[in-house]
Motif scaffolding. Structure first.
Motif, PDB file in Angstrom:
ATOM      1  N   ARG A  96     -38.814  72.718 -40.588  1.00 58.33           N
ATOM      2  CA  ARG A  96     -38.947  71.666 -41.605  1.00 58.33           C
ATOM      3  C   ARG A  96     -39.253  72.270 -42.962  1.00 58.33           C
ATOM      4  NH1 ARG A  96     -43.290  68.068 -39.096  1.00 58.33           N
ATOM      5  NH2 ARG A  96     -43.519  69.890 -37.784  1.00 58.33           N
ATOM      6  N   TRP A  97     -39.846  73.450 -42.974  1.00 57.35           N
ATOM      7  CA  TRP A  97     -40.120  74.185 -44.212  1.00 57.35           C
ATOM      8  C   TRP A  97     -40.297  75.639 -43.836  1.00 57.35           C
ATOM      9  CZ3 TRP A  97     -43.641  70.591 -42.224  1.00 57.35           C
ATOM     10  CH2 TRP A  97     -44.718  71.140 -41.559  1.00 57.35           C
ATOM     11  N   ARG A  98     -40.532  76.458 -44.857  1.00 62.65           N
ATOM     12  CA  ARG A  98     -40.731  77.878 -44.594  1.00 62.65           C
ATOM     13  C   ARG A  98     -42.210  78.212 -44.576  1.00 62.65           C
ATOM     14  NH1 ARG A  98     -36.100  81.731 -46.590  1.00 62.65           N
ATOM     15  NH2 ARG A  98     -34.386  80.347 -46.071  1.00 62.65           N
ATOM     16  N   ARG A 102     -45.296  80.640 -45.097  1.00 61.03           N
ATOM     17  CA  ARG A 102     -45.413  81.473 -46.295  1.00 61.03           C
ATOM     18  C   ARG A 102     -44.900  82.901 -46.099  1.00 61.03           C
ATOM     19  NH1 ARG A 102     -47.652  78.585 -49.917  1.00 61.03           N
ATOM     20  NH2 ARG A 102     -47.971  80.173 -51.505  1.00 61.03           N
ATOM     21  N   PHE A 103     -44.976  83.396 -44.863  1.00 63.32           N
ATOM     22  CA  PHE A 103     -44.632  84.798 -44.610  1.00 63.32           C
ATOM     23  C   PHE A 103     -43.183  84.984 -44.159  1.00 63.32           C
ATOM     24  CE2 PHE A 103     -46.559  82.691 -40.985  1.00 63.32           C
ATOM     25  CZ  PHE A 103     -45.558  82.797 -40.051  1.00 63.32           C
ATOM     26  N   CYS A 104     -42.473  83.891 -43.926  1.00 69.05           N
ATOM     27  CA  CYS A 104     -41.247  83.974 -43.120  1.00 69.05           C
ATOM     28  C   CYS A 104     -39.961  84.033 -43.939  1.00 69.05           C
ATOM     29  CB  CYS A 104     -41.192  82.758 -42.177  1.00 69.05           C
ATOM     30  SG  CYS A 104     -39.869  82.893 -40.953  1.00 69.05           S
ATOM     31  N   GLY A 162     -35.412  80.315 -35.222  1.00 63.22           N
ATOM     32  CA  GLY A 162     -35.613  79.001 -35.827  1.00 63.22           C
ATOM     33  C   GLY A 162     -36.534  78.180 -34.947  1.00 63.22           C
ATOM     34  N   THR A 163     -36.409  76.859 -35.059  1.00 67.07           N
ATOM     35  CA  THR A 163     -37.235  75.962 -34.251  1.00 67.07           C
ATOM     36  C   THR A 163     -36.278  75.223 -33.324  1.00 67.07           C
ATOM     37  OG1 THR A 163     -38.759  75.762 -36.112  1.00 67.07           O
ATOM     38  CG2 THR A 163     -38.959  74.101 -34.383  1.00 67.07           C
ATOM     39  N   PHE A 164     -35.967  75.853 -32.184  1.00 66.71           N
ATOM     40  CA  PHE A 164     -34.895  75.353 -31.314  1.00 66.71           C
ATOM     41  C   PHE A 164     -35.131  73.907 -30.907  1.00 66.71           C
ATOM     42  CE2 PHE A 164     -32.602  74.700 -27.346  1.00 66.71           C
ATOM     43  CZ  PHE A 164     -31.360  75.212 -27.654  1.00 66.71           C
TER      44      PHE A 164
HETATM   45  S1  SF4 Z   1     -38.912  80.359 -38.056  1.00 69.57           S
HETATM   46 FE1  SF4 Z   1     -41.006  79.860 -37.421  1.00 69.57          FE
HETATM   47  S2  SF4 Z   1     -42.307  81.058 -38.820  1.00 69.57           S
HETATM   48 FE2  SF4 Z   1     -40.242  80.962 -39.752  1.00 69.57          FE
HETATM   49  S3  SF4 Z   1     -40.293  79.173 -41.114  1.00 69.57           S
HETATM   50 FE3  SF4 Z   1     -39.495  78.478 -39.137  1.00 69.57          FE
HETATM   51  S4  SF4 Z   1     -41.362  77.739 -38.069  1.00 69.57           S
HETATM   52 FE4  SF4 Z   1     -42.080  79.021 -39.766  1.00 69.57          FE
END
Ligand code: SF4
Length: 343
Positions: free
Chosen positions: A29-31, A33-35, A77-79
């Protein structure tokens, strides 16, 4: 003279080859901060339809070529937050090739707050075997400062849901997040153990160019963990997971070429996993010595563990020397176990 036979503390594992299918940021849904999954996976933005079609062709090619069976994993991602139609299309494709003998198991990675018992039951019925949860931390403070969008209880609830679903649980932890400390990370290790995960991946937090964390670093709002501190924490974490029989299947990000030049700060090292394993192995031997109360006079170790015993650039030797061991009385041998001699 006393002799004690020791096994390597790492749990025995059946080596699994995984076919990774990257879906960078799909479903997120968003990024956080580290990703930056494009950097981490080395894959550009792509429509799900294109990823699916490529995969279909590649699977057909691999089957025709007689490739040995392997697992498939949907990562990056967020499967479980993809449109349902796409979750099912990817699973149906993977299941078809499992039935045709090319694939053995199907896993995906996702966030802990993108799950429900009903959805997991549906995915399991459609062929999913394992969920790797990108928990990163259970600390409210670290999760908040990292922009994860949920708290520690949501992370715990995600673990409970997967554990209760009958799917195999894998966990990802990230030492060095903003707002985290050495203690919160070690608490995260203990909290993870409570869910008895089958596997764990440890990814120390790196500052990647262009991320919100890079901006935090530039304005002095984030201080990365030093390499020495990260190694010490990873060594402790490995010791705890190994003792509990948990496989740690990855330490540190895969060194994608595009990634290396974009790491702005943080505990990056090409031999991070080996160095952490050397520390955990040393701790195991030292703990045995402390428990026996003896003075070490010799150590035989399996030749295949030579680089892990001596460490990266033989960095472990001074530690063994402090115990009374060293190049003169530590020798490789062809056996599969360690033999510790004390006087
Ligand atoms: S892949 Fe995981 S860590 Fe990266 S933005 Fe999506 S939820 Fe966050």
């Amino acid at each position: 003279m006393n002799l004690a036979a020791l096994r390597h503390p790492r749990p025995e594992r059946v080596k699994t080859r995984i076919w990774p299918v990257f879906l960078p940021h799909q479903g997120c849904r968003w990024r956080c901060r580290f990703c930056d999954q494009h950097l981490q996976t080395g894959r550009p933005d792509q429509e799900l339809a294109a990823i699916h079609d490529n995969l279909e062709q590649e699977l057909a090619g691999a089957l025709a070529a007689g490739r040995a069976p392997l697992e498939i994993g949907f990562f990056g991602g967020t499967f479980t937050a993809l449109p349902e139609k796409w979750q099912l299309r990817f699973l149906d494709l993977a299941r078809e090739y499992r039935e045709r003998g090319l694939l053995t198991r199907i896993r995906c990675s996702t966030r802990p707050d993108a799950l429900s018992a009903e959805a997991l039951a549906g995915l399991k019925a459609r062929g999913l075997d394992m969920v790797e949860l990108g928990v990163q931390s259970f600390s409210d403070r670290a999760l908040g400062a990292s922009g994860r969008g949920h708290d520690g209880e949501a992370a715990r609830e995600g673990c409970r849901l997967v554990a209760d679903s009958g799917l195999t649980l894998g966990l990802h932890l990230m030492p060095g997040l903003p707002g985290a400390t050495a203690k919160t990370f070690l608490d995260d290790v203990d909290a993870s153990l409570a869910f008895a995960p089958a596997t764990v991946r440890l990814y120390p937090c790196l500052v990647l160019e262009g991320t919100a964390l890079a901006r935090d670093l530039a304005r002095g709002a984030y201080r990365p963990t030093s390499l020495a501190a990260a190694l010490a924490l990873l060594g402790l974490a490995l010791s705890r997971f190994w003792r509990a029989g948990v496989e740690v299947i990855r330490v540190g990000l895969v060194p994608e070429e595009a990634l290396l030049s974009r790491i702005t700060a943080g505990p990056w090292h090409p031999a991070l996993g080996q160095r952490a394993a050397s520390l955990a192995l040393y701790d195991h031997i030292r703990a045995h010595l402390a428990a026996s109360g003896g003075r070490p006079t010799g150590l035989r170790y399996p030749a295949r563990f030579q680089s892990e015993v001596l460490g990266w650039r033989r960095e472990m030797l001074p530690r063994y020397q402090a115990l009374g061991l060293g190049a003169e009385n530590m020798r490789p041998w062809p056996e599969t176990f360690f033999l510790l001699q004390t006087g």
